[in-house]
Design an enzyme around this catalytic site. Structure first.
Site, mmCIF file in Angstrom:
data_model
loop_
_atom_site.group_PDB
_atom_site.id
_atom_site.type_symbol
_atom_site.label_atom_id
_atom_site.label_comp_id
_atom_site.label_asym_id
_atom_site.label_seq_id
_atom_site.Cartn_x
_atom_site.Cartn_y
_atom_site.Cartn_z
ATOM 1 N N ALA A 83 -7.132 89.808 -49.482
ATOM 2 C CA ALA A 83 -6.827 88.596 -49.724
ATOM 3 C C ALA A 83 -8.046 87.632 -48.694
ATOM 4 C CB ALA A 83 -5.715 87.800 -49.864
ATOM 5 N N GLY A 84 -7.898 87.770 -47.673
ATOM 6 C CA GLY A 84 -8.658 87.031 -46.502
ATOM 7 C C GLY A 84 -9.876 87.607 -46.707
ATOM 8 N N ASP A 85 -10.554 88.645 -46.853
ATOM 9 C CA ASP A 85 -11.821 88.807 -46.911
ATOM 10 C C ASP A 85 -12.561 88.149 -48.134
ATOM 11 O OD1 ASP A 85 -11.046 90.870 -45.202
ATOM 12 O OD2 ASP A 85 -10.758 92.538 -46.638
ATOM 13 N N TYR A 95 -9.616 106.321 -45.108
ATOM 14 C CA TYR A 95 -7.917 105.867 -45.139
ATOM 15 C C TYR A 95 -7.475 106.124 -46.423
ATOM 16 C CZ TYR A 95 -8.731 101.271 -47.652
ATOM 17 O OH TYR A 95 -8.859 100.319 -48.648
ATOM 18 N N TYR A 134 -5.033 106.035 -41.484
ATOM 19 C CA TYR A 134 -6.517 106.013 -41.217
ATOM 20 C C TYR A 134 -6.927 107.227 -40.396
ATOM 21 C CZ TYR A 134 -5.963 100.882 -42.040
ATOM 22 O OH TYR A 134 -5.900 99.880 -42.670
ATOM 23 N N TRP A 135 -8.178 107.667 -40.675
ATOM 24 C CA TRP A 135 -8.814 108.688 -39.942
ATOM 25 C C TRP A 135 -10.298 107.996 -39.754
ATOM 26 C CZ3 TRP A 135 -5.867 109.656 -44.000
ATOM 27 C CH2 TRP A 135 -4.601 110.673 -43.906
ATOM 28 N N ARG A 136 -10.313 107.251 -38.557
ATOM 29 C CA ARG A 136 -11.503 106.640 -38.262
ATOM 30 C C ARG A 136 -11.868 106.611 -36.818
ATOM 31 N NH1 ARG A 136 -9.402 100.336 -39.234
ATOM 32 N NH2 ARG A 136 -11.866 99.941 -39.556
HETATM 33 N N1 LIG Z 1 0.799 84.619 -52.586
HETATM 34 C C1 LIG Z 1 -0.663 84.041 -52.721
HETATM 35 N N2 LIG Z 1 -0.666 82.957 -53.677
HETATM 36 C C2 LIG Z 1 -1.826 82.412 -53.750
HETATM 37 N N3 LIG Z 1 -3.046 82.389 -52.923
HETATM 38 C C3 LIG Z 1 -2.773 83.583 -52.009
HETATM 39 C C4 LIG Z 1 -1.523 84.322 -51.819
HETATM 40 N N4 LIG Z 1 -1.915 85.298 -50.751
HETATM 41 C C5 LIG Z 1 -2.977 84.966 -50.468
HETATM 42 N N5 LIG Z 1 -3.743 83.861 -51.156
HETATM 43 C C6 LIG Z 1 -5.099 83.319 -50.888
HETATM 44 O O1 LIG Z 1 -5.687 84.226 -49.967
HETATM 45 C C7 LIG Z 1 -6.219 83.629 -48.757
HETATM 46 C C8 LIG Z 1 -5.993 84.617 -47.735
HETATM 47 O O2 LIG Z 1 -4.731 84.865 -47.581
HETATM 48 P P1 LIG Z 1 -4.096 85.574 -46.355
HETATM 49 O O3 LIG Z 1 -3.757 84.309 -45.489
HETATM 50 O O4 LIG Z 1 -2.849 86.200 -46.586
HETATM 51 O O5 LIG Z 1 -5.353 86.114 -45.455
HETATM 52 P P2 LIG Z 1 -5.383 87.332 -44.387
HETATM 53 O O6 LIG Z 1 -4.064 87.433 -43.733
HETATM 54 O O7 LIG Z 1 -6.606 87.033 -43.751
HETATM 55 O O8 LIG Z 1 -5.467 88.612 -45.381
HETATM 56 P P3 LIG Z 1 -6.032 90.183 -45.142
HETATM 57 O O9 LIG Z 1 -4.876 91.051 -45.098
HETATM 58 O O10 LIG Z 1 -6.840 90.251 -46.159
HETATM 59 O O11 LIG Z 1 -6.576 90.080 -43.576
HETATM 60 C C9 LIG Z 1 -5.125 82.455 -48.775
HETATM 61 O O12 LIG Z 1 -5.860 81.337 -48.221
HETATM 62 C C10 LIG Z 1 -5.044 82.115 -50.433
HETATM 63 O O13 LIG Z 1 -6.175 81.283 -50.827
HETATM 64 MG MG LIG Z 2 -7.279 88.538 -42.610
#
Ligand SMILES: Nc1ncnc2c1ncn2[C@@H]1O[C@H](COP(=O)(O)OP(=O)(O)OP(=O)(O)O)[C@@H](O)[C@H]1O
Ligand SMILES: [Mg+2]
Length: 309
Positions: free
Chosen positions: A260-262, A92, A105-107
């Site tokens: 962030a989520g990962d 990507y 993406y190319w996956r």
């Molecule tokens: N703007 C922010 N300020 C502070 N912490 C944040 C912020 N954005 C994300 N986080 C942190 O990152 C964690 C995961 O964020 P988010 O809920 O956006 O995950 P996601 O939607 O799974 O992300 P991804 O795009 O990686 O799948 C949150 O629980 C928090 O701890």
């Molecule tokens: Mg996520």
């Protein structure tokens, strides 16, 4: 509180070649992918205390070799990565328009789509695992028959004492329809001990009004432990039948929320595997994801990964 039979973590999914812009028409090559990002941060956080394996399928080409070499150098166990003689890694490219990022993406024909074709290989990868982590993206890229192969392997591993964690990570473009998502996800929830969803995803697929609605739905599906992420909002965590809502500390200097989520999952799962409570694990998840979003890309620099208490 859930415990683990050993300190071996195994993450399953796709890593792609990443091309990130560094100048007009110029790109830096990296590697990224949701469960891979999680496994990589876990390997750094748990060095010398617990193991992190990544299960995927890559090619036999030079780029695939470079990927495996980099993982080994970064402390991951690569012995469950299989090689496809024909297909290579997915790719990507990040496109920057001012501060707006878009991903191309190319996956569709990536080797990773074959990661669950071999039941025996999956059984081997899961046999020594205390924790097995996968996501909705892992499931979305698989042929339908291979999803069932993966579910059978997870069921066996669970029966043998492994714990399974699952991040739904809904990505509509990877599925044929919303109906398909709604048909497959309950099958994996029936095999899940720890769920790590995000509020936005769950609202889009299931219409959950808030994180507590997600916890109620997942608890009813039999999931013992749930932490619901919600960006800068609080994290709702469910364990031993009790729900806690934990504020997310403000993060200064956010430059890129990719991954962030990962990163949260990596902090959470490392802490839990090493014996910390779900509440402490949320703190670790917030700390890890807070650092990830202070850096460009889905992973923070190697030296920046905080060691776990
Ligand atoms: N703007 C922010 N300020 C502070 N912490 C944040 C912020 N954005 C994300 N986080 C942190 O990152 C964690 C995961 O964020 P988010 O809920 O956006 O995950 P996601 O939607 O799974 O992300 P991804 O795009 O990686 O799948 C949150 O629980 C928090 O701890
Ligand atoms: Mg996520």
């Amino acid at each position: 509180m859930l415990d683990f039979r050993n300190l071996n973590s195994v993450a399953v999914g796709e890593a792609m070649v990443e091309l990130a812009p560094v100048g007009e028409g110029q790109y830096r090559r990296g590697f990224a992918g949701d469960t891979f990002n999680t496994a990589w941060h876990m390997a750094q956080a748990m060095t010398g205390r617990a193991s992190a394996s990544f299960v995927t399928r890559v090619g036999t080409d030079r780029i695939s070799d470079a990927f495996v070499t980099e993982l080994k150098a970064d402390g991951l166990n690569v012995s469950f990565i299989s090689r496809d003689p024909v297909r290579g890694m997915g790719l990507y490219m990040i496109h920057l328009d001012g501060v707006e990022r878009s991903f191309h993406y190319w996956r569709d024909t990536s080797a990773a789509r074959g990661l669950a074709a071999d039941a025996g290989a999956l059984a081997q990868a899961f046999a020594g695992a205390g924790l097995i982590h996968l996501s909705g993206i892992t499931l979305a890229i698989l042929p339908a028959a291979d999803r069932q192969t993966l579910f059978a392997a997870l069921a066996q591993a669970r029966a043998d004492g492994a714990r399974v964690s699952f991040d739904p990570n809904n990505r509509p473009r990877l599925w044929s329809s919303l109906d398909e998502v709604r048909q497959v996800i309950p099958q994996v929830l029936a095999l899940t001990d720890i769920a790590l969803p995000s509020h936005d995803d769950e609202a889009a697929v299931w219409g959950d009004a808030d994180p507590l609605a997600t916890i109620a739905r997942l608890a009813a599906a039999g999931v013992a432990e749930v932490a619901v992420k919600d960006g800068a909002g609080p994290v709702a965590v469910f364990s031993n039948g009790v729900i806690q809502t934990l504020a997310t500390p403000a993060v200064a200097g956010v430059v890129d929320t990719t991954g962030a989520g990962d990163g949260f999952n990596a902090g959470y799962l490392s802490a839990r595997l090493l014996g910390q409570t779900p509440e402490m694990a949320v703190r670790a998840g917030q700390q890890f994801s807070g650092k990830v979003i202070q850096h460009f890309g889905a992973r923070m620099p190697k030296g920046a990964v905080p060691p776990l208490a």
